[in-house]
Design an enzyme around this catalytic site. Structure first.
Site, PDB file in Angstrom:
ATOM      1  N   HIS A 170      35.319  38.148  53.602  1.00 49.62           N
ATOM      2  CA  HIS A 170      36.366  39.068  53.142  1.00 49.62           C
ATOM      3  C   HIS A 170      35.998  40.534  53.396  1.00 49.62           C
ATOM      4  O   HIS A 170      36.778  41.253  54.042  1.00 49.62           O
ATOM      5  CB  HIS A 170      36.683  38.813  51.669  1.00 49.62           C
ATOM      6  CG  HIS A 170      37.642  39.796  51.074  1.00 49.62           C
ATOM      7  ND1 HIS A 170      38.923  39.962  51.552  1.00 49.62           N
ATOM      8  CD2 HIS A 170      37.492  40.694  50.058  1.00 49.62           C
ATOM      9  CE1 HIS A 170      39.534  40.907  50.847  1.00 49.62           C
ATOM     10  NE2 HIS A 170      38.681  41.365  49.938  1.00 49.62           N
ATOM     11  N   HIS A 181      33.279  47.066  48.961  1.00 46.24           N
ATOM     12  CA  HIS A 181      34.299  47.311  47.946  1.00 46.24           C
ATOM     13  C   HIS A 181      34.303  46.318  46.793  1.00 46.24           C
ATOM     14  O   HIS A 181      34.826  46.618  45.715  1.00 46.24           O
ATOM     15  CB  HIS A 181      35.697  47.376  48.596  1.00 46.24           C
ATOM     16  CG  HIS A 181      36.267  46.045  48.950  1.00 46.24           C
ATOM     17  ND1 HIS A 181      35.970  45.396  50.125  1.00 46.24           N
ATOM     18  CD2 HIS A 181      37.129  45.230  48.282  1.00 46.24           C
ATOM     19  CE1 HIS A 181      36.623  44.248  50.166  1.00 46.24           C
ATOM     20  NE2 HIS A 181      37.330  44.113  49.066  1.00 46.24           N
ATOM     21  N   GLU A 241      32.552  44.894  41.352  1.00 48.94           N
ATOM     22  CA  GLU A 241      33.463  44.039  40.581  1.00 48.94           C
ATOM     23  C   GLU A 241      32.979  42.595  40.506  1.00 48.94           C
ATOM     24  O   GLU A 241      33.140  41.931  39.474  1.00 48.94           O
ATOM     25  CB  GLU A 241      34.855  44.090  41.221  1.00 48.94           C
ATOM     26  CG  GLU A 241      35.933  43.472  40.364  1.00 48.94           C
ATOM     27  CD  GLU A 241      37.316  43.665  40.982  1.00 48.94           C
ATOM     28  OE1 GLU A 241      38.171  42.797  40.754  1.00 48.94           O
ATOM     29  OE2 GLU A 241      37.534  44.668  41.681  1.00 48.94           O
ATOM     30  N   ASP A 242      32.362  42.092  41.602  1.00 55.64           N
ATOM     31  CA  ASP A 242      32.071  40.655  41.684  1.00 55.64           C
ATOM     32  C   ASP A 242      30.586  40.284  41.705  1.00 55.64           C
ATOM     33  O   ASP A 242      30.251  39.107  41.866  1.00 55.64           O
ATOM     34  CB  ASP A 242      32.740  40.066  42.938  1.00 55.64           C
ATOM     35  CG  ASP A 242      34.261  40.100  42.835  1.00 55.64           C
ATOM     36  OD1 ASP A 242      34.774  39.983  41.713  1.00 55.64           O
ATOM     37  OD2 ASP A 242      34.932  40.256  43.868  1.00 55.64           O
ATOM     38  N   ASP A 258      42.060  45.804  52.003  1.00 60.75           N
ATOM     39  CA  ASP A 258      41.683  44.696  51.115  1.00 60.75           C
ATOM     40  C   ASP A 258      42.907  43.826  50.796  1.00 60.75           C
ATOM     41  O   ASP A 258      42.877  42.598  50.902  1.00 60.75           O
ATOM     42  CB  ASP A 258      41.090  45.297  49.825  1.00 60.75           C
ATOM     43  CG  ASP A 258      40.901  44.277  48.719  1.00 60.75           C
ATOM     44  OD1 ASP A 258      40.357  43.197  48.999  1.00 60.75           O
ATOM     45  OD2 ASP A 258      41.289  44.566  47.575  1.00 60.75           O
ATOM     46  N   ASP A 267      70.494  47.282  64.275  1.00 60.16           N
ATOM     47  CA  ASP A 267      69.127  47.557  64.745  1.00 60.16           C
ATOM     48  C   ASP A 267      68.253  46.303  64.767  1.00 60.16           C
ATOM     49  O   ASP A 267      67.034  46.390  64.659  1.00 60.16           O
ATOM     50  CB  ASP A 267      68.467  48.647  63.896  1.00 60.16           C
ATOM     51  CG  ASP A 267      68.442  48.297  62.407  1.00 60.16           C
ATOM     52  OD1 ASP A 267      69.124  47.326  62.014  1.00 60.16           O
ATOM     53  OD2 ASP A 267      67.762  48.993  61.645  1.00 60.16           O
TER      54      ASP A 267
END
Length: 715
Positions: free
Chosen positions: A48, A72, A76-77, A139, A259
Site C-alpha cells: 500500500h 503515511h 497510525e498502524d 492514499d 459532451d
C-alpha cells in the site's frame, strides 16, 4: 504490486539529479515497520505505501512528499511515534505524516464527531503544507482501487466519504484526472446497478464513438496544419459518473448528452487557442448557449480552457475543449502540476490565490463545533458548480449554481448580508430568492435597522450566508427562550407555592448539571425551547413541592390519554418518555433511516431523516436538537411516495405493479402521466423499513425503459 525500483525510475525521469537517499531510507523504514502486517486482500501491507508513493511519483512530486507517502501509515498502524519520524526524517516529512494520520486514539462521543475532527485536522494541515492532502488523495485513490477486499458496510462508507469529501477536494485543487477516477470508483460501489447500466450504454456505442472521434480528429488536425497553428488533438468519451450525473440532473437520455464525446485541442498560446475556436465554429455549427470562456474568467481552482459544443458530421453533437500546454497540465494535475516546478519549496506569493478558497473555508469552519453542521457545510463548500457574477464596479463574485442575491450580499461582507433589504440585477429590482446567472451584475440595497429573516435559510446556497443567518437567528431565539424559560418556571413556582428566591444558586447549578446544561441560563433556555418540562425542573429544585408536581404530571398524562394525544410508538426519545413525538411530513422517515429530533414549541418533537433537505434549514439551533431512536413494533408500515421516469410504452404500468407486488408491498395509490415519449408514474406504497424500500427501488430499476426512480419528499 509496484516495485520500489519502478518508483525510483519515475523520480529520476521527472526530477533528474534529485538526491533519493531520503526516499530509500523511508522505504526501508516502512518495510521494517510493516513487515508482519497484511492487507485484507492478503497482500503484504507494504504494497500500500509503495502504491501511494507510486501515485505521487506519477504526479512528479518531490522526494519529501514521496517519503511522506511511504511513511503515511507508520504512526497510525505501528508502534512508531511521530517524534521518531521527526528524528529520523526531519520536520517536513513528519508534518506530512502527522497531517495524514487519523485522530484515532482520542475518545469521541460519535463516529460523526471523529470524522469531522479528522477532516478539520486535515484542512488545517493543508493550509500549512499542501503536500498533506496530496498524500491523502494518493492514499485514498489506492484504497478505492482495492475496495473489494473490505466488508460491504465499510466499503459503502468509504465510497460515500470519497464521493462527498475526497473527490471534491481533488476538484477544488484542480486535479481533474484524480477527481474523475475517484468519482468513477465510488460510483461503482455506491450504485452498482446504475454504474453497470451507464457502462453498458457507453460500451454499446464505443465502436461508433471511436470511429466518429477518429474522423473529426483527423479533420481538425488537417485544418490546424493548413493554417499553421501547432496543435495536439485528443479524443475522449465522457467519464461514467459525469454521464450519470448529467442524466439525473437534466432527466435526459444518453443520446441527448452534448459532451458525451469530446475533442481536446492543446496548442502553444492563448492567441492560437482563440484562433482554433474560430476554426471549429467555421467548420461545424455551434450549439447556442454552449460556449464557455474559462480563459478570460478562470474557475476558482484556476482551471482555464475554452469550451464549445458543435453539431458534427451525421448530426452528432460533440464538445471541443481548447487550451494551452500549461493550462492542460493545470487541468489534469491541478496544484500537483504547479508544485513540481517549485522543487518542493513553499509556494511563492503569486501562487497564494490558489489557496484563497482553502484559507477562507478554514476560517469559516473554525467556530463550527457541531460535527453534523461541519460535515454538511464542508460538502457544500468543496463542490460548488460555479456561477460568475459581478459587482457594479466589475469585481467577480463566484457563487454556487442557483446562488441568490443574499449569497452575493454575504460574499461581499457580513454586515451587507445582515442589512440586505433588496437587490438589483442588471439594473432591475428582483426578489431576494431569485437565482443568479452567469454574467449578472448585482447591486445590493441595505437598510441599517434591517435584520436577517428565517426564510432566507431556505433560499441561500453558500455555507457562509447560511452560517451568518443561523448565528443571528440563534442569538435572537436564545434571548427569547431564556425569557420564556424564566417565566414558565416562575409560573409553575407560583402554582405550587414555591419561593424561587429561597432556592440557592448551588441548587440551581446542581439541577442544571443534572439536565446536561453547563450553566443556569442554559437550563432556562432549555425550558423555553421545550426541551425540559418546567414542572419537572421545579420538582428537582424544590423537593417539598415534588409530590404535588408528580400528582399534576399524572393528571396531565391521564388527560392526554383520554384526548388521544400520544407519542409515536415507533420512536423513542432518548432520556424522555413523556414528550409528544411525530414523524415530519417533509421527509416521512422510515425505520432503518438515521433520524434526528427537533423540538418545535407547542407541537412536541418533529423527527426528520438526517438526509432531509429541510434539516439544515431547521437545525440552526443545537439546543433544540434531541436524540431519537427507532423503537416499538418492528413491522409497522410506512407510506412512501415514489416517482418513476420511464419510456412511454404499452405494458409499462403492468411491469411496475408486478415488480412491486413481487417484493410484498401494497400499493396505496398509483397515477401516470405521459408526454414527449416519456411517462411519469407516481406511486405510494406501504414500506416496512429502508431495506424493503431499497429492494423495491432495485427491482423497479431493472425494468426495461425505467430511467429514474426517486423517493418524493416535500421541501
Amino acid at each position: 504490486m509496484v516495485e520500489f525500483a519502478d518508483i525510483v525510475r519515475k523520480v529520476e525521469a521527472s526530477r533528474p539529479g534529485e538526491d533519493l537517499t531520503l526516499l530509500r531510507r523511508a522505504y526501508e523504514f516502512s518495510l521494517a515497520e510493516h513487515r508482519t502486517q497484511k492487507r485484507l486482500s492478503g497482500e503484504p501491507f507494504v504494497s500500500h505505501p509503495l502504491e501511494v508513493a507510486n501515485v505521487l511519483a506519477e504526479m512528479k512530486l518531490d522526494v519529501v512528499c514521496l517519503a511522506g507517502g511511504m511513511l503515511h501509515d507508520v504512526v497510525e498502524d505501528t508502534p512508531t511515534t511521530i517524534e521518531r519520524v521527526r528524528q529520523e526524517f526531519g520536520p517536513e516529512v513528519a508534518r506530512i505524516v502527522e497531517g495524514v494520520t487519523k485522530i484515532s486514539r482520542i475518545e469521541f462521543s460519535s463516529s460523526e464527531e471523529q470524522q469531522a475532527e479528522n477532516f478539520r485536522k486535515m484542512l488545517l494541515a493543508m493550509v500549512e503544507d499542501i503536500r498533506v492532502v496530496l498524500v491523502k488523495l494518493a492514499d485514498r485513490l489506492h484504497n478505492m482501487r482495492t475496495l473489494e477486499a473490505l466488508p460491504s458496510e465499510k466499503r459503502l462508507r468509504v465510497a460515500r466519504e470519497t464521493m462527498d469529501i475526497y473527490a471534491p477536494i481533488a476538484h477544488r485543487l484542480g486535479m481533474g484526472k484524480m477527481r474523475g477516477e475517484l468519482e468513477d470508483l465510488a460510483f461503482r460501489h455506491l450504485d452498482p446497478e446504475a454504474f453497470e447500466e451507464v457502462k453498458k450504454a457507453v460500451e454499446s456505442r464505443r465502436k461508433l464513438s471511436e470511429e466518429f472521434l477518429h474522423e473529426v480528429r483527423a479533420e481538425v488536425e488537417a485544418k490546424m496544419k493548413q493554417l499553421g497553428i501547432p496543435a495536439r488533438v485528443e479524443g475522449r468519451i465522457k467519464r461514467l459518473y459525469s454521464i450519470y450525473n448529467k442524466l439525473q440532473r437534466q432527466k435526459i437520455s444518453i443520446d441527448q448528452v452534448y459532451d458525451l464525446l469530446a475533442l481536446r485541442i492543446v496548442t502553444d498560446t492563448v492567441k492560437n487557442s482563440y484562433s482554433a475556436l474560430g476554426i471549429i465554429h467555421n467548420t461545424w455549427r455551434p450549439v447556442p448557449g454552449r460556449i464557455k470562456d474559462f480563459i478570460a474568467i478562470p474557475r476558482p481552482n484556476l482551471y482555464q480552457s475554452l469550451h464549445t459544443s458543435v453539431i458534427g458530421p451525421h448530426g452528432q453533437p460533440f464538445e471541443v475543449q481548447i487550451r494551452t500546454e500549461e493550462m492542460h497540465r493545470t487541468a489534469e494535475e491541478g496544484i500537483a502540476a504547479h508544485w513540481k516546478y517549485k522543487d518542493g519549496r513553499r509556494l511563492a506569493q503569486q501562487d497564494e490565490e490558489r489557496f484563497a478558497w482553502l484559507r477562507q473555508l478554514v476560517e469559516w469552519q473554525q467556530e463550527m463545533r457541531d460535527p453534523g453542521d461541519f460535515l454538511s457545510t464542508l460538502r457544500i463548500d468543496l463542490y460548488p458548480e460555479e456561477v460568475y457574477t459581478f459587482t457594479p464596479k466589475g469585481k467577480v463574485i463566484v457563487l454556487p449554481r442557483d446562488g441568490t442575491p443574499i449569497d452575493f450580499a454575504y460574499a461581499i461582507h457580513t454586515e451587507v448580508g445582515n442589512h440586505c433589504v433588496g437587490a438589483k440585477v442588471n439594473g432591475r429590482i428582483v426578489r431576494l430568492n431569485s437565482k443568479l446567472k452567469n454574467g449578472d451584475i448585482v447591486e445590493i440595497v441595505t437598510k441599517a435597522d434591517h435584520q436577517p429573516s428565517r426564510d432566507w435559510l431556505g433560499w441561500v446556497r453558500t455555507s457562509r450566508a447560511r452560517d451568518k443567518i443561523k448565528h443571528w437567528i440563534n442569538l435572537a431565539q436564545r434571548r427569547q427562550a431564556l425569557e420564556i424559560g424564566r417565566k414558565l418556571i416562575e409560573k409553575e413556582a407560583r402554582k405550587y407555592g414555591v419561593t424561587l428566591k429561597r432556592v440557592s444558586e448551588v441548587d440551581f447549578q446542581r439541577v442544571a448539571r443534572e439536565y446536561g446544561a453547563t450553566q443556569v441560563d442554559d437550563l432556562y433556555a432549555g425550558i423555553g425551547y421545550g426541551k425540559f418540562a418546567a414542572r419537572q425542573v421545579l420538582a428537582n429544585l424544590a423537593p417539598a413541592a415534588k409530590i404535588e408536581v408528580e400528582k399534576g404530571s399524572k393528571l396531565t398524562s391521564a388527560v392526554k390519554r383520554v384526548l388521544g394525544i400520544s407519542r409515536d410508538p415507533a420512536i423513542e426519545v432518548h432520556g424522555h418518555d413523556d414528550l409528544m413525538v411525530y414523524r415530519a411530513k417533509c421527509c416521512n422517515p422510515i425505520r432503518g433511516e438515521e433520524v434526528i429530533g427537533y423540538i418545535t414549541r407547542g407541537k412536541g418533537i418533529a423527527v426528520h431523516s438526517k438526509n432531509c433537505a429541510n434539516v439544515q434549514n431547521l437545525l440552526y439551533d443545537a439546543e433544540r436538537r434531541i436524540e431519537v431512536l427507532w423503537a416499538g413494533p418492528k413491522y409497522s408500515l410506512y407510506p412512501v411516495a415514489l416517482t418513476l421516469v420511464t419510456e412511454d410504452r404499452q405494458g409499462m404500468l403492468a411491469d411496475v405493479t408486478s415488480a412491486i407486488s413481487g417484493v410484498n408491498s401494497n400499493i396505496q395509490n398509483i397515477e401516470a402521466r405521459t408526454g414527449d415519449n416519456r411517462a411519469l408514474i407516481d406511486v405510494t406504497l406501504d414500506i416496512v423499513d429502508v431495506a424493503h424500500l431499497e429492494k423495491i427501488v432495485s427491482q423497479l430499476k431493472k425494468i426495461e425503459g425505467v430511467y429514474q426512480v426517486e423517493r418524493v419528499t416535500r421541501s
